[in-house]
Design a protein around this motif. Sequence first.
Motif, short mmCIF file in Angstrom:
data_model
loop_
_atom_site.label_atom_id
_atom_site.label_comp_id
_atom_site.label_asym_id
_atom_site.label_seq_id
_atom_site.Cartn_x
_atom_site.Cartn_y
_atom_site.Cartn_z
N LEU A 181 32.91 35.01 34.18
CA LEU A 181 32.22 33.61 34.60
C LEU A 181 30.78 33.67 35.22
O LEU A 181 31.35 34.32 36.73
CB LEU A 181 32.99 32.63 34.79
CG LEU A 181 33.06 31.27 35.46
CD1 LEU A 181 32.70 30.12 34.36
CD2 LEU A 181 33.65 30.33 36.88
N LYS A 182 30.24 33.48 35.18
CA LYS A 182 28.86 33.48 35.30
C LYS A 182 28.11 33.01 36.59
O LYS A 182 28.48 31.77 36.60
CB LYS A 182 27.64 33.33 34.10
CG LYS A 182 28.06 34.79 32.84
CD LYS A 182 26.77 33.91 32.21
CE LYS A 182 26.58 35.45 30.58
NZ LYS A 182 25.80 34.95 29.80
N HIS A 183 27.62 33.72 37.07
CA HIS A 183 27.42 32.34 38.32
C HIS A 183 25.35 32.67 38.09
O HIS A 183 24.63 33.70 38.89
CB HIS A 183 27.33 33.72 39.87
CG HIS A 183 28.77 33.41 40.01
ND1 HIS A 183 30.03 34.00 39.31
CD2 HIS A 183 29.25 32.76 41.69
CE1 HIS A 183 31.09 34.33 39.85
NE2 HIS A 183 30.64 33.12 41.26
N THR A 201 33.59 21.85 39.75
CA THR A 201 33.01 22.84 39.92
C THR A 201 33.52 23.81 40.98
O THR A 201 33.75 25.24 40.42
CB THR A 201 31.42 22.80 40.27
OG1 THR A 201 31.06 21.85 39.47
CG2 THR A 201 30.54 24.24 40.24
N GLN A 202 33.24 23.64 42.27
CA GLN A 202 33.92 24.29 43.15
C GLN A 202 35.67 25.07 42.62
O GLN A 202 35.64 26.39 42.63
CB GLN A 202 34.44 23.93 44.34
CG GLN A 202 34.83 24.29 44.82
CD GLN A 202 34.88 24.05 46.98
OE1 GLN A 202 33.75 23.49 47.50
NE2 GLN A 202 35.74 23.88 47.37
N GLU A 203 36.19 24.00 42.31
CA GLU A 203 38.29 23.69 41.49
C GLU A 203 38.20 25.03 40.56
O GLU A 203 38.98 25.88 40.36
CB GLU A 203 39.11 23.17 41.44
CG GLU A 203 39.86 23.08 41.23
CD GLU A 203 40.79 22.11 40.64
OE1 GLU A 203 41.42 21.85 40.34
OE2 GLU A 203 40.01 21.10 40.62
N LEU A 204 37.17 24.77 40.11
CA LEU A 204 36.75 25.55 38.70
C LEU A 204 36.67 27.05 38.83
O LEU A 204 37.27 28.14 38.22
CB LEU A 204 35.87 25.54 37.60
CG LEU A 204 35.18 26.33 36.08
CD1 LEU A 204 36.29 25.72 34.81
CD2 LEU A 204 34.03 25.33 35.61
N TYR A 205 35.28 27.44 39.54
CA TYR A 205 35.73 28.62 40.09
C TYR A 205 36.62 29.50 41.16
O TYR A 205 36.61 30.58 41.23
CB TYR A 205 34.06 29.01 40.64
CG TYR A 205 33.09 29.09 39.80
CD1 TYR A 205 32.18 30.18 39.50
CD2 TYR A 205 32.36 27.95 39.32
CE1 TYR A 205 31.00 30.63 38.64
CE2 TYR A 205 30.74 27.89 38.45
CZ TYR A 205 30.90 29.62 38.47
OH TYR A 205 29.69 29.47 37.65
N SER A 208 38.62 31.25 38.90
CA SER A 208 38.59 31.90 38.03
C SER A 208 38.83 33.55 38.44
O SER A 208 39.35 33.93 39.36
CB SER A 208 36.95 31.99 38.23
OG SER A 208 36.59 32.80 39.22
N PHE A 209 38.88 34.50 37.43
CA PHE A 209 38.97 35.78 37.48
C PHE A 209 38.80 36.49 38.70
O PHE A 209 39.53 37.38 38.88
CB PHE A 209 38.73 36.25 35.99
CG PHE A 209 39.82 37.95 36.11
CD1 PHE A 209 41.02 37.78 36.12
CD2 PHE A 209 38.85 39.15 35.71
CE1 PHE A 209 41.13 39.40 36.55
CE2 PHE A 209 39.79 40.30 36.11
CZ PHE A 209 40.72 40.83 35.79
N ASP A 210 37.15 35.67 38.95
CA ASP A 210 36.73 36.51 39.51
C ASP A 210 37.57 36.07 41.04
O ASP A 210 37.67 37.62 41.68
CB ASP A 210 35.06 35.88 39.67
CG ASP A 210 34.06 36.55 40.61
OD1 ASP A 210 34.68 37.97 40.77
OD2 ASP A 210 33.50 35.91 41.71
N GLN A 211 37.40 35.47 41.72
CA GLN A 211 38.84 35.11 42.55
C GLN A 211 40.00 35.63 42.42
O GLN A 211 40.40 35.90 43.57
CB GLN A 211 38.21 33.65 42.48
CG GLN A 211 37.52 32.66 43.58
CD GLN A 211 36.99 32.97 44.71
OE1 GLN A 211 35.91 34.21 44.13
NE2 GLN A 211 37.50 33.04 45.52
N TYR A 212 40.41 35.21 41.63
CA TYR A 212 41.75 36.42 41.63
C TYR A 212 41.94 38.09 41.79
O TYR A 212 43.10 38.84 42.82
CB TYR A 212 42.41 36.59 40.33
CG TYR A 212 43.59 37.05 40.25
CD1 TYR A 212 44.74 36.62 40.68
CD2 TYR A 212 43.69 38.61 39.23
CE1 TYR A 212 46.19 37.32 40.54
CE2 TYR A 212 44.91 39.25 39.47
CZ TYR A 212 46.42 38.75 39.47
OH TYR A 212 47.07 39.54 39.45
#
Length: 488
Positions: A181-183, A201-205, A208-212
């Motif tokens: 997921l791109k920033h 949008t905040q909830e989507l990120y 994300s796997f990045d936050q996991y």
Amino acid sequence: SLTEIEKLALTPTIVYSGKRLMTEKIARLLAVRMPPLSNEQQTRVKQAFRQILIDHHGDNLIQKSYQKHIENTGIAFHHSGLPPPIRASIEALLKKGILRICVATSGLSLGINFSVKSTMIADLQRPGDQGITLYSASDILQMTGRAGRRGKDLKGYSLWPSLGYFLAMAKTRRNPIYPRLKHDATTFLGLVDKGYSLATTQELYQKSFDQYQKPSSRVQLLSYPVLEEHFVSGRELKHKSPLCANQSPAHAYSRYIRSQPSVCRQCFLRSNCHHFISRSYQDPLAKLHLHLHKIGAIGSDDQLTDYGKIAKYLPHSGGLYLAKLISSQTVTLHDLVELMACFSLAHYKSPTVSLTYEPRFHKHKVLRAIHFLYPEQLFSHLYETNTRARHQMSKTAPQTQYIEFHPDAGYLIQLWTSGISWQQITREVTTAYFAEGDLFSLFYKVSNYLQSVHKAHLGDLSDEALRLREYILRPPLDYSYQATSNSN
């Protein structure tokens, strides 16, 4: 020794080398040292290759000396400097098992559904956008993974030039999984355009796997409810609110730090508020959100501006700059297409360019705009170390440079759109370090920009972009496009 590989029944083989010219050198050296093909084998290679060239529209693009080399020896080289129809033809020949050896750069191992009896990696490193780099674990596994043909071989063989190479690469393990997921600007602009609120949008990120992978980090976009909650919770500021209640605080803050008119100038909470913002909004997504306000792609209502609506269609290198020019309505399509070409060629490429060429743009003005629109803190992957400044210990030269910008590339697209033939342009601009394959790549990238402009629904400009794209993709490019699509 590779010259004995056929006696060991290990062909067809791919030998990987990092540099284009080295693949050609190794292929020619093997052709001299390996036993010649029999007349029957030569006839088989010749008949198959000539038909494959016709099928892939490469018969008028291949150098006759190279064609003869393949037909007489069953040995080929493959790299991105070759025109796509020639690469596709060699891939087809290798897939059929007709070649003995193909010496190739690592690109041959990517995205192609075929395998061979054995592979060998002949060096430890390859050139890349960041200079010479060691092969990554993914590179090594992808290259060696081509060994072993389903339905033909019980096993595939990974060959190594020496024990040192084996110890360095043979026990490679896969890299960790990274989030995709791109920033990036176009992803964010696209979400806004689809109606995603800042909270969504905040909830989507956040999910994300990045936050996991980084549970301790926090994604939070600057919005008025968050800002108001911060101030109402403070004792001395209770019952007081920032003046940006009716507009985006990110917009107001971004205008203020650029010395533009902003409600922040009259706000009595400004000092505390800006300290809170600079301390709390440090994650990449929040910084990107603020930056998009700063450059004017998102407006005071947190919706796309006219500029942002164009920029969302241009994910390419320099897209934010090209969108800015388009939204200003001060440039022609031919101005734009020269810049598109410049953003389609890495700065270290070396085509031959006429000394009389006069660009339609000022190089340093473009680069200043690029550094503003793509600050290195947010877009570090777009920059590399300026080796010239480092070697010369220069205090004035920039220490980094934007990778995908070559001011001379405008000359190449100018020649091609003037109606020059493919034979003429290759004679004029290609060198040992800038080959026909580089030209193909350049023109395809430009055609992708024009396709994006067409999709942006910009009236006459979009129609004109589509017509110019069709002209750029005239033969041999349109044939090559078909061949490349079929081979993947």
